[in-house]
Write an enzyme that holds these catalytic residues in place. Structure first.
Site, PDB file in Angstrom:
ATOM      1  N   ARG A  55     -33.680  14.494  -7.620  1.00 56.98           N
ATOM      2  CA  ARG A  55     -32.664  13.841  -7.107  1.00 56.98           C
ATOM      3  C   ARG A  55     -32.877  13.203  -5.658  1.00 56.98           C
ATOM      4  NH1 ARG A  55     -27.310  17.452  -7.413  1.00 56.98           N
ATOM      5  NH2 ARG A  55     -28.385  18.588  -5.707  1.00 56.98           N
ATOM      6  N   ASP A  71     -31.704  26.418  -4.451  1.00 58.42           N
ATOM      7  CA  ASP A  71     -32.724  25.184  -4.956  1.00 58.42           C
ATOM      8  C   ASP A  71     -33.663  25.867  -6.232  1.00 58.42           C
ATOM      9  OD1 ASP A  71     -35.055  23.425  -5.461  1.00 58.42           O
ATOM     10  OD2 ASP A  71     -33.868  22.306  -3.853  1.00 58.42           O
ATOM     11  N   ASP A  96     -37.268  25.089  -5.544  1.00 56.56           N
ATOM     12  CA  ASP A  96     -38.122  25.716  -4.449  1.00 56.56           C
ATOM     13  C   ASP A  96     -38.234  27.313  -4.477  1.00 56.56           C
ATOM     14  OD1 ASP A  96     -38.161  23.277  -2.841  1.00 56.56           O
ATOM     15  OD2 ASP A  96     -36.312  23.595  -1.801  1.00 56.56           O
ATOM     16  N   THR A 116     -28.219   9.854  -2.320  1.00 53.61           N
ATOM     17  CA  THR A 116     -27.352   9.470  -3.493  1.00 53.61           C
ATOM     18  C   THR A 116     -27.148  10.592  -4.501  1.00 53.61           C
ATOM     19  OG1 THR A 116     -29.067   8.468  -4.952  1.00 53.61           O
ATOM     20  CG2 THR A 116     -28.268   7.202  -2.677  1.00 53.61           C
TER      21      THR A 116
HETATM   22  C1  PRP Z   1     -32.918  19.948  -9.221  1.00 57.35           C
HETATM   23  C2  PRP Z   1     -32.590  20.576 -10.839  1.00 57.35           C
HETATM   24  C3  PRP Z   1     -32.393  19.646 -11.748  1.00 57.35           C
HETATM   25  C4  PRP Z   1     -31.584  18.820 -10.897  1.00 57.35           C
HETATM   26  C5  PRP Z   1     -30.047  19.215 -11.009  1.00 57.35           C
HETATM   27  O1  PRP Z   1     -34.056  19.182  -9.273  1.00 57.35           O
HETATM   28  O2  PRP Z   1     -33.907  21.223 -11.306  1.00 57.35           O
HETATM   29  O3  PRP Z   1     -33.256  18.974 -12.159  1.00 57.35           O
HETATM   30  O4  PRP Z   1     -31.766  19.156  -9.442  1.00 57.35           O
HETATM   31  O5  PRP Z   1     -29.212  18.343 -10.370  1.00 57.35           O
HETATM   32  P1  PRP Z   1     -28.288  17.101 -10.904  1.00 57.35           P
HETATM   33  O6  PRP Z   1     -27.712  17.795 -11.995  1.00 57.35           O
HETATM   34  O7  PRP Z   1     -27.182  16.704 -10.033  1.00 57.35           O
HETATM   35  O8  PRP Z   1     -29.016  15.763 -11.380  1.00 57.35           O
HETATM   36  P2  PRP Z   1     -34.548  18.521  -8.033  1.00 57.35           P
HETATM   37  O9  PRP Z   1     -34.052  17.232  -7.949  1.00 57.35           O
HETATM   38  O10 PRP Z   1     -34.155  19.428  -6.912  1.00 57.35           O
HETATM   39  O11 PRP Z   1     -36.075  18.495  -8.292  1.00 57.35           O
HETATM   40  P3  PRP Z   1     -37.287  19.777  -8.022  1.00 57.35           P
HETATM   41  O12 PRP Z   1     -37.085  20.557  -9.310  1.00 57.35           O
HETATM   42  O13 PRP Z   1     -38.650  18.934  -8.317  1.00 57.35           O
HETATM   43  O14 PRP Z   1     -37.112  20.491  -6.885  1.00 57.35           O
HETATM   44  N1  URA Z   2     -30.496  21.593  -7.960  1.00 60.23           N
HETATM   45  C1  URA Z   2     -30.756  22.833  -7.592  1.00 60.23           C
HETATM   46  O1  URA Z   2     -31.871  23.299  -7.814  1.00 60.23           O
HETATM   47  N2  URA Z   2     -29.686  23.589  -7.327  1.00 60.23           N
HETATM   48  C2  URA Z   2     -28.256  23.458  -7.384  1.00 60.23           C
HETATM   49  O2  URA Z   2     -27.506  24.016  -6.905  1.00 60.23           O
HETATM   50  C3  URA Z   2     -28.226  21.973  -7.872  1.00 60.23           C
HETATM   51  C4  URA Z   2     -29.146  21.197  -8.102  1.00 60.23           C
END
Ligand code: PRP
Ligand code: URA
Length: 206
Positions: free
Chosen positions: A101, A197, A200, A105
């Site tokens: 994400r 997160d 993370d 945005t």
């Molecule tokens: C997180 C999560 C989803 C997304 C959810 O990933 O694992 O993929 O955010 O958010 P949304 O429903 O608003 O799209 P992130 O973008 O943090 O990437 P990562 O798993 O690489 O940390």
């Molecule tokens: N992605 C995450 O990992 N946690 C949240 O709460 C939302 C988006």
């Protein structure tokens, strides 16, 4: 089209994931276990076909899975759900889609994809622990549909009402499975109370 999986073990393990003191090792183990428990429910409607086999005692009319299963973890956090499900469905093939994400945005950006060639005939399960705005999951599902996927399920651990609504609107044909539906998103798009997160916490980054 929304299934919230109520089971004491699922609730117990989700509580462990939510606790802020849960460390990376425990988070990784628990997410895998939780995905394994969810697998029973998400596979409940898989189609079977009739077959006749021979047991040591004679012939037996029975059934086996009629369709292949493909798991699509959304990188990164979806990776933490794969082993829990392949433990139960060892024949499942695994494709990957990389999305993150944009922190300003909240729009999903795709940076990687690699899928098996049986998407059109398989039951395709998109795996991501978090369904927040729903942007990432919806984009992943659209991408998979463009590549031929027809029988899709979305498997997440924690969802926000906003994300559920987006998937319902964009993909009314896709069944959503959650361990919990939380209260809301905060002003920076995180699920509250959520678990923080997921990527993370799974990989020990920040
Ligand atoms: C997180 C999560 C989803 C997304 C959810 O990933 O694992 O993929 O955010 O958010 P949304 O429903 O608003 O799209 P992130 O973008 O943090 O990437 P990562 O798993 O690489 O940390
Ligand atoms: N992605 C995450 O990992 N946690 C949240 O709460 C939302 C988006």
């Amino acid at each position: 089209m929304l299934n919230i999986l109520n089971h004491p073990l699922i609730t117990h393990k989700l509580t462990r994931l939510r606790k802020k003191e849960t460390n990376t090792r425990e988070f990784r183990e628990t997410l895998e276990e939780l995905a394994g428990l969810m697998a029973f429910e998400i596979t409940r409607d898989l189609p079977l076909r009739d077959i006749t086999i021979e047991t040591p005692m004679g012939m037996c009319n029975t059934q086996e899975l009629a369709r292949e299963v493909v798991l699509i973890p959304v990188l990164r956090a979806g990776l933490g759900m794969v082993n829990g499900i392949t433990n139960l469905i060892p024949s499942a093939r695994v494709g990957h889609i990389g999305m993150f994400r944009d922190h300003q945005t909240l729009e999903p950006q795709t940076y990687y994809s690699k899928f098996p060639d049986n998407l059109a005939s398989a039951t395709v399960m998109v795996l991501d622990p978090m369904l927040a705005t729903g942007g990432s999951a919806s984009a992943a599902i659209s991408f998979l549909k463009e590549k031929g996927a027809k029988n899709l399920k979305l498997v997440c651990v924690v969802g926000a009402p906003e994300g559920v609504e987006k998937i319902r609107r964009d993909h009314p044909d896709v069944r959503i499975y959650l361990a919990a539906l939380d209260e809301k998103l905060n002003e920076i798009g995180y699920i509250v109370p959520g678990l923080g997160d997921a990527g993370d916490r799974l990989f020990g980054t920040s």
